[in-house]
Design an enzyme around this catalytic site. Sequence first.
Site, short mmCIF file in Angstrom:
data_model
loop_
_atom_site.label_atom_id
_atom_site.label_comp_id
_atom_site.label_asym_id
_atom_site.label_seq_id
_atom_site.Cartn_x
_atom_site.Cartn_y
_atom_site.Cartn_z
N TYR A 142 0.83 -1.20 0.00
CA TYR A 142 0.00 0.00 0.00
C TYR A 142 0.87 1.26 0.00
O TYR A 142 0.64 2.20 -0.75
CB TYR A 142 -0.94 -0.02 1.22
CG TYR A 142 -1.63 1.30 1.43
CD1 TYR A 142 -2.63 1.73 0.56
CD2 TYR A 142 -1.26 2.13 2.49
CE1 TYR A 142 -3.24 2.95 0.74
CE2 TYR A 142 -1.87 3.35 2.67
CZ TYR A 142 -2.86 3.76 1.79
OH TYR A 142 -3.46 4.96 1.96
N LYS A 197 -1.38 -14.78 8.09
CA LYS A 197 -0.63 -14.84 9.35
C LYS A 197 -1.61 -14.42 10.43
O LYS A 197 -1.37 -13.50 11.22
CB LYS A 197 0.60 -13.90 9.25
CG LYS A 197 1.62 -14.07 10.35
CD LYS A 197 2.46 -15.33 10.26
CE LYS A 197 3.39 -15.42 11.45
NZ LYS A 197 4.08 -16.75 11.54
N ASP A 229 4.24 -18.98 6.79
CA ASP A 229 5.50 -19.70 7.02
C ASP A 229 5.31 -21.19 6.75
O ASP A 229 6.13 -21.84 6.08
CB ASP A 229 6.06 -19.43 8.43
CG ASP A 229 5.01 -19.51 9.55
OD1 ASP A 229 3.81 -19.64 9.25
OD2 ASP A 229 5.41 -19.45 10.73
N ASP A 253 4.02 -12.00 -3.41
CA ASP A 253 5.25 -11.64 -4.13
C ASP A 253 6.34 -12.67 -3.82
O ASP A 253 7.00 -13.19 -4.72
CB ASP A 253 5.69 -10.24 -3.71
CG ASP A 253 6.90 -9.75 -4.48
OD1 ASP A 253 7.04 -10.11 -5.66
OD2 ASP A 253 7.71 -9.00 -3.90
N ASP A 257 7.59 -16.34 -6.32
CA ASP A 257 8.95 -16.65 -6.78
C ASP A 257 9.35 -18.06 -6.35
O ASP A 257 9.91 -18.83 -7.15
CB ASP A 257 9.97 -15.64 -6.23
CG ASP A 257 10.14 -14.42 -7.12
OD1 ASP A 257 9.14 -13.99 -7.73
OD2 ASP A 257 11.27 -13.88 -7.20
C1 IPM Z 1 6.56 -8.79 -9.26
C2 IPM Z 1 7.78 -7.93 -9.10
C3 IPM Z 1 7.37 -6.52 -8.73
C4 IPM Z 1 6.66 -6.57 -7.41
C5 IPM Z 1 8.54 -5.52 -8.66
C6 IPM Z 1 9.34 -5.52 -9.94
C7 IPM Z 1 8.06 -4.13 -8.34
O1 IPM Z 1 8.66 -8.48 -8.17
O2 IPM Z 1 5.71 -8.49 -10.12
O3 IPM Z 1 6.44 -9.77 -8.54
O4 IPM Z 1 7.30 -6.48 -6.36
O5 IPM Z 1 5.45 -6.69 -7.41
MG MG Z 2 8.08 -10.36 -7.39
#
Ligand code: IPM
Ligand code: MG
Length: 367
Positions: A142, A197, A229, A253, A257
């Site tokens: 935010y 969480k 977690d 986010d 990944d």
């Molecule tokens: C994502 C990326 C972006 C985010 C970055 C590049 C600002 O990591 O799309 O996951 O943090 O959202």
């Molecule tokens: Mg990201």
Amino acid sequence: MTNQVFTVALIPGDGIGVDVSEATMAVVEAARQKIGGFEIRTETLLAGAGYFAEHGVDVAPGVEEAAGEADAIFLGAIGLPAIRHEDGTEISPHLRLRDRFQLYAGVRPIKAYPNITQRLADPRAADIDMVIIRESTEGLFYSAAVHNRSIVIGDNEVRDTLRITRATTEKLHDFAFRLAAKRKARGGRGLVTCVDKANVFTSMAFFRKIFDERAAAFPDIEKRYNYVDAQALEFVRQPWNFDVLVMENIFGDILSDLAGGLVGGMGMACSGEFGDEHALFQPAHGSAPDIMGQDKANPLAAILSGALMLDYLAERSGTRHAADAAQAIDDAVAAGFTANRLRPMEFGGDMGTAAVTNEVIAILQGN
Ligand code: IPM
Ligand code: MG
């Protein structure tokens, strides 16, 4: 019969964003030619860290307005680690676009394909097929969307606010349940996991409370919970047992990944970000400036995001052709991996950006 015309605001951005955007548009065009019945008009817009370094602003004049007028936005990647704001953060007009167009539902599919380097030893990893729904306008982001939302107390303290609103969270959970229902109709598990969480934060207990409220309207969908977690652990132990997962922004986010890594790497991590009126499509990876312009990037995350875009355009217009084109791209990628015709360098293969792109196009063309 007249062709349906769709407009796409194309923001290639920085680094390999440029390479993979070009690859995506070539594949989208090949799919369009194969299926017919619609046209795509692309307007290329300048934005990113490179633009910022030259002009002192992160988007060219009129970019945000043009993006708002298009039927869909496609973004390559934005950001260069060497170019930063005074406070040390990177250049991210993308966050402002999410905020401006209220793209609350960040959809990040995670699917295993054959012949990609297996990261997990368990053979059930071949069955990984899940979707992370990352709330993308509030949560801990935010403050980040608009710079002056952080509270900076001299050089002694900085506060970033994690914000959860009822209005956005209701729409988010509904989106997750609707997606699970759609996937169930095609053989999916019909399961939504709320990742939070709630054991610690009032905001997260609120997020979960709204999850329960909305779940009541979807009695055919199973609901579960996991603390974030524990979810990280379960992603490594048994990712094949999840279907749709819904979570706050920073959790999504990070976990998206991790989940991308489970099926190979970020070169497979496609995404679509949906609001009520707008949508943006992008590979979830970064701009990887170390390999930009070297024909090394895996374009498949972007290409699969292009398929998500076509699907959205079809749904939005109530027509079928673009959805068929999306399906054709998904099928071509799956067939390409199955036949070991797609061997991206990212996974130790011999194929660079152009070779992967041309192979997907060849498969689309029936060659
Ligand atoms: C994502 C990326 C972006 C985010 C970055 C590049 C600002 O990591 O799309 O996951 O943090 O959202
Ligand atoms: Mg990201």
